[in-house]
Design a protein around this motif. Structure first.
Motif, mmCIF file in Angstrom:
data_model
loop_
_atom_site.group_PDB
_atom_site.id
_atom_site.type_symbol
_atom_site.label_atom_id
_atom_site.label_comp_id
_atom_site.label_asym_id
_atom_site.label_seq_id
_atom_site.Cartn_x
_atom_site.Cartn_y
_atom_site.Cartn_z
ATOM 1 N N ALA A 189 65.670 50.835 42.302
ATOM 2 C CA ALA A 189 65.962 49.485 42.634
ATOM 3 C C ALA A 189 65.726 49.476 44.404
ATOM 4 O O ALA A 189 65.272 48.500 44.907
ATOM 5 N N ASP A 190 66.147 50.484 45.001
ATOM 6 C CA ASP A 190 66.038 50.547 46.272
ATOM 7 C C ASP A 190 64.738 50.914 46.993
ATOM 8 O O ASP A 190 64.479 50.521 48.341
ATOM 9 N N LEU A 191 63.876 51.372 46.222
ATOM 10 C CA LEU A 191 62.665 52.118 46.597
ATOM 11 C C LEU A 191 61.975 50.906 47.257
ATOM 12 O O LEU A 191 61.318 50.937 48.299
ATOM 13 N N ALA A 192 61.630 49.877 46.638
ATOM 14 C CA ALA A 192 60.898 48.717 47.065
ATOM 15 C C ALA A 192 61.396 47.976 48.244
ATOM 16 O O ALA A 192 60.972 47.050 48.807
ATOM 17 N N ARG A 193 62.858 48.185 48.715
ATOM 18 C CA ARG A 193 63.349 47.607 49.664
ATOM 19 C C ARG A 193 63.342 48.203 50.922
ATOM 20 O O ARG A 193 63.636 47.908 51.942
ATOM 21 N N ILE A 194 62.670 49.454 50.883
ATOM 22 C CA ILE A 194 62.510 50.218 51.991
ATOM 23 C C ILE A 194 61.568 49.639 52.968
ATOM 24 O O ILE A 194 60.161 49.750 52.325
ATOM 25 N N GLY A 195 61.603 49.420 54.051
ATOM 26 C CA GLY A 195 60.822 48.907 55.088
ATOM 27 C C GLY A 195 60.394 49.833 56.155
ATOM 28 O O GLY A 195 59.373 49.837 56.904
ATOM 29 N N ALA A 196 61.165 50.980 56.326
ATOM 30 C CA ALA A 196 61.014 51.919 57.386
ATOM 31 C C ALA A 196 59.785 53.013 56.982
ATOM 32 O O ALA A 196 59.838 53.108 55.863
ATOM 33 N N PRO A 197 59.059 53.322 57.936
ATOM 34 C CA PRO A 197 58.105 54.485 57.492
ATOM 35 C C PRO A 197 58.689 55.649 56.844
ATOM 36 O O PRO A 197 59.879 56.026 57.280
ATOM 37 N N ALA A 198 58.118 56.181 55.902
ATOM 38 C CA ALA A 198 58.895 57.169 54.924
ATOM 39 C C ALA A 198 57.623 58.192 54.929
ATOM 40 O O ALA A 198 56.685 58.278 54.322
ATOM 41 N N LEU A 199 58.152 59.611 54.888
ATOM 42 C CA LEU A 199 57.665 60.892 54.626
ATOM 43 C C LEU A 199 58.457 61.680 53.602
ATOM 44 O O LEU A 199 59.518 61.679 53.493
ATOM 45 N N VAL A 200 57.640 61.752 52.291
ATOM 46 C CA VAL A 200 58.255 62.520 51.271
ATOM 47 C C VAL A 200 57.565 63.948 51.048
ATOM 48 O O VAL A 200 56.468 64.050 51.145
ATOM 49 N N VAL A 201 58.734 64.944 51.142
ATOM 50 C CA VAL A 201 57.998 66.418 51.188
ATOM 51 C C VAL A 201 58.291 66.763 49.868
ATOM 52 O O VAL A 201 59.597 66.994 49.364
ATOM 53 N N SER A 202 57.336 67.347 49.287
ATOM 54 C CA SER A 202 57.323 67.828 47.742
ATOM 55 C C SER A 202 57.095 69.418 47.861
ATOM 56 O O SER A 202 55.948 69.656 47.832
ATOM 57 N N PRO A 203 58.065 70.204 47.345
ATOM 58 C CA PRO A 203 57.970 71.453 47.205
ATOM 59 C C PRO A 203 57.090 71.743 46.000
ATOM 60 O O PRO A 203 57.795 71.226 44.956
ATOM 61 N N ALA A 204 55.961 72.637 46.064
ATOM 62 C CA ALA A 204 55.124 72.379 44.970
ATOM 63 C C ALA A 204 55.614 73.165 43.626
ATOM 64 O O ALA A 204 55.537 72.750 42.486
ATOM 65 N N ASP A 205 56.459 73.918 44.013
ATOM 66 C CA ASP A 205 57.075 74.872 42.981
ATOM 67 C C ASP A 205 58.611 74.803 42.662
ATOM 68 O O ASP A 205 59.229 75.498 41.961
ATOM 69 N N ALA A 219 55.711 56.855 45.323
ATOM 70 C CA ALA A 219 54.981 55.852 44.771
ATOM 71 C C ALA A 219 55.674 54.483 44.732
ATOM 72 O O ALA A 219 55.063 53.396 45.030
ATOM 73 N N GLY A 220 57.098 54.629 44.855
ATOM 74 C CA GLY A 220 57.979 53.442 44.825
ATOM 75 C C GLY A 220 58.264 52.845 46.268
ATOM 76 O O GLY A 220 58.588 51.637 46.520
#
Length: 252
Positions: A189-205, A219-220
């Protein structure tokens, strides 16, 4: 607490939120020099990690976010970027959702908003081995889940055994409580409340916190940017230079 600056420092502030079974030094130590060249860094070790006493009961996500905020206040940081790794990603999200006026940007590495069945099953084994003091099996479990297949296959048998010993014996005393929080937290539920720029780093393995959970976090969050990097759950071990570059590129 880790602190590399003060309110009179000209560098912007960066708060660090480490992962379960880790510490600020363990998770961010390999990139700390790069971070402090750009930021005044403030980090907190969760109960039972680093020099923080172990908790006597279950951990509370809001309390961890409050600890990080108190450390920022002590450093004189009114506004700050936040880097959250794994469990620390959920702490960072909760802090940003509760105090949007203070967070300038987020960098979330291998994050999850809520453990799915696979992560909960893995976390329960992790917690059980830590609670039982099974250091050898704990080391083997974590090594198999935290490193990428390529990194594991590049190691000699002797290097694997040394890494097993180091991983198993190096687990902080507060690992069981930290991993138990992994099993039950939910910041969806917190995801939609985030207004700051966000970078998500996803290790592929990443086989411990799979990329599908990283993508769900991205996505959220409105406008979040997702960057995939090679390697497993430990970017500070497999991709320290690439990870440091992403961390120091956080927008203000």
């Amino acid at each position: 607490m880790t602190m590399s600056g003060s309110s009179t420092d000209s560098r912007p502030f960066l708060l660090l939120a480490h992962g379960a079974g880790g510490s600020t030094a363990a998770n961010y130590g390999p990139v700390m020099d790069r971070l402090t060249s750009r930021y005044a860094v403030v980090g907190v070790d969760w109960p039972g990690a680093g020099g923080t006493p172990r908790a006597t009961g279950p951990l509370d996500l809001d309390a961890l976010a409050d600890q990080l905020l108190l450390a920022a206040d002590a450093a004189g940081a009114r506004r700050f970027a936040v880097s959250g790794y794994s469990l620390g990603g959920a702490v960072a999200l909760r802090l940003a959702a509760r105090h949007p006026e203070r967070v300038t940007s987020l960098v979330l590495t291998a994050p999850f908003a809520r453990a799915d069945t696979g992560l909960r099953l893995a976390a329960r084994v992790w917690r059980g081995l830590a609670e039982a003091g099974e250091q050898d099996m704990l080391g083997r479990f974590l090594l198999a889940h935290a490193l990428s297949p390529a990194a594991l296959d590049a190691m000699t048998p002797q290097e694997v055994e040394a890494a097993v010993r180091e991983t198993g014996t190096g687990a902080p005393a507060g690992t069981p409580e930290q991993v138990e929080l992994v099993e039950r937290l939910d910041v969806t539920a917190d995801l939609a409340r985030i207004g700051a720029p966000a970078l998500v780093v996803s290790p592929a393995d990443d086989s411990l916190v799979p990329p599908r959970l990283h993508r769900a976090v991205a996505a959220g969050i409105r406008g979040a940017r997702l960057v995939e990097i090679p390697g497993g759950h430990l970017p500070f071990a497999e991709q320290p230079d690439r990870w440091a570059t992403l961390l120091t590129g956080a927008r203000e």
